[in-house]
Design a protein around this motif. Structure first.
Motif, PDB file in Angstrom:
ATOM      1  N   GLY A 284      32.917  11.382  24.771  1.00  0.00           N
ATOM      2  CA  GLY A 284      32.148  12.181  23.836  1.00  0.00           C
ATOM      3  C   GLY A 284      32.613  13.621  23.885  1.00  0.00           C
TER       4      GLY A 284
ATOM      5  N   PRO B 106      26.024  10.761  15.349  1.00  0.00           N
ATOM      6  CA  PRO B 106      27.422  10.903  15.773  1.00  0.00           C
ATOM      7  C   PRO B 106      28.239  11.679  14.746  1.00  0.00           C
TER       8      PRO B 106
ATOM      9  N   SER C  29      31.388   9.453  28.177  1.00  0.00           N
ATOM     10  CA  SER C  29      29.997   9.299  27.743  1.00  0.00           C
ATOM     11  C   SER C  29      29.118   9.119  28.978  1.00  0.00           C
ATOM     12  N   GLY C  30      27.986   9.819  29.005  1.00  0.00           N
ATOM     13  CA  GLY C  30      27.114   9.762  30.159  1.00  0.00           C
ATOM     14  C   GLY C  30      27.459  10.769  31.231  1.00  0.00           C
ATOM     15  N   TYR C  31      28.472  11.600  30.999  1.00  0.00           N
ATOM     16  CA  TYR C  31      28.872  12.603  31.983  1.00  0.00           C
ATOM     17  C   TYR C  31      27.738  13.611  32.179  1.00  0.00           C
TER      18      TYR C  31
ATOM     19  N   LEU D 273      26.134  16.768  25.004  1.00  0.00           N
ATOM     20  CA  LEU D 273      27.170  15.754  24.838  1.00  0.00           C
ATOM     21  C   LEU D 273      26.942  15.067  23.499  1.00  0.00           C
TER      22      LEU D 273
ATOM     23  N   THR E 204      28.200  12.412  20.507  1.00  0.00           N
ATOM     24  CA  THR E 204      29.027  11.230  20.273  1.00  0.00           C
ATOM     25  C   THR E 204      29.903  11.431  19.043  1.00  0.00           C
TER      26      THR E 204
ATOM     27  N   PRO F 292      34.339   6.495  18.580  1.00  0.00           N
ATOM     28  CA  PRO F 292      34.545   7.258  19.805  1.00  0.00           C
ATOM     29  C   PRO F 292      35.974   7.118  20.325  1.00  0.00           C
TER      30      PRO F 292
ATOM     31  N   SER G 208      38.619   6.596  23.175  1.00  0.00           N
ATOM     32  CA  SER G 208      38.418   5.821  24.403  1.00  0.00           C
ATOM     33  C   SER G 208      39.726   5.660  25.161  1.00  0.00           C
TER      34      SER G 208
END
Length: 289
Positions: A169, A181, A240-242, A250, A252, A256, A258
């Motif tokens: 993200g 997003p 993502s989720g950092y 953060l 999206t 995304p 990857s």
């Protein structure tokens, strides 16, 4: 310009203690000696790192910028020491997992805990790397038993196991967040901050939308890139989720960007141990939010 590790250690101690006298006490050195080292460091750098006040010291903006990189330098030296000792040792008593900084910490923390619980005699620990090339070289040299991070499958001919795909993200300053997003095609004018671990996927993203700029601010590692974003220099890509500072959001991206994450090792690495580690990390990748 000559900067020594001792000077960096002293500067970090002053920043943490908030006063030269307190730092000198913590380091078990004489205060005049510490003051002399800090002054010598400032002369070498050509900047003032600390403002001296009646109650202690305060770190200047230049000091904060320097210390972010200095902390990573000290960690890199410690990592290099560990890897060198590990490579020179003829007796392997533990397993060292090398992790690219793009690999979510949660995967590895849960995996190492599960490994220690299932194999009580197995001592597993994690060493972090700021870029994929350094991690690959450490595994190739034998200093790291198992590497975990983004990897081009065709570039590694020895043991490897695909963990899964890691979506990224966009870390941006809070208050400037576009509605998520964000379509990737809308990012053509976005200013970016790069670092070695996210540069390849950011390059691919920009190529896909026709953004050919190459004048981004470049940080030495992901944490530094995040601090640059916090300073208003642009956005950067993070998993993502950092866990970001409260001052950042953060966002999206659709679709995304990857990367494929692999566990990889030399063929000489015990297959049972490698498969156990790779299996644990894969399990925690699929169960993590």
């Amino acid at each position: 310009m000559t900067v020594t590790l001792r000077q960096i250690e002293y500067a970090l101690a002053v920043d943490e203690a908030g006063a030269i006298c307190a730092a000198a006490k913590a380091l078990h050195v004489a205060q005049p000696s510490l003051s002399q080292q800090i002054s010598s460091l400032e002369r070498s750098l050509g900047v003032v790192l600390f403002e001296r006040t009646a109650t202690g010291t305060s770190t200047t903006p230049a000091g904060r910028a320097f210390l972010v990189e200095a902390q990573q330098a000290m960690q890199a030296v410690e990592r290099a020491r560990e890897v060198a000792v590990r490579a020179a040792s003829s007796t392997r008593k533990d397993i060292i997992i090398g992790a690219n900084e793009m690999t979510p910490t949660l995967w590895l923390a849960k995996s190492v805990a599960a490994l220690r619980a299932s194999v009580p005699k197995l001592a597993a620990r994690v060493v972090n790397f700021a870029d994929a090339e350094s991690l690959v070289e450490a595994v190739r040299s034998g200093g790291i038993d198992v590497g975990v991070g983004p990897l081009h499958a065709s570039s590694w001919r020895e043991r490897k196991h695909r963990i899964g795909s890691l979506a990224l993200g966009m870390a941006v300053a809070r208050g400037s967040s576009p509605t998520a997003p964000v379509p990737a095609g809308n990012l053509g004018a976005q200013d970016w901050v790069t670092c070695p671990s996210n540069a390849p996927v950011l390059t691919a993203l920009r190529k896909s939308i026709g953004d050919t700029r190459t004048d981004d601010p470049s940080a030495a590692h992901l944490n530094a890139a995040i601090s640059y974003v916090d300073a208003g220099l642009g956005a950067t890509l993070v998993p993502s989720g950092y866990a970001l500072p409260a001052s950042l959001d953060l966002v999206t991206i659709n679709p995304p960007p990857s990367v494929d994450v692999y566990a990889f090792a030399l063929r000489s690495t015990d297959a049972v141990t490698f498969n156990r580690i790779a299996g644990q990390i894969t399990e925690h990748h699929h169960t993590s939010p």
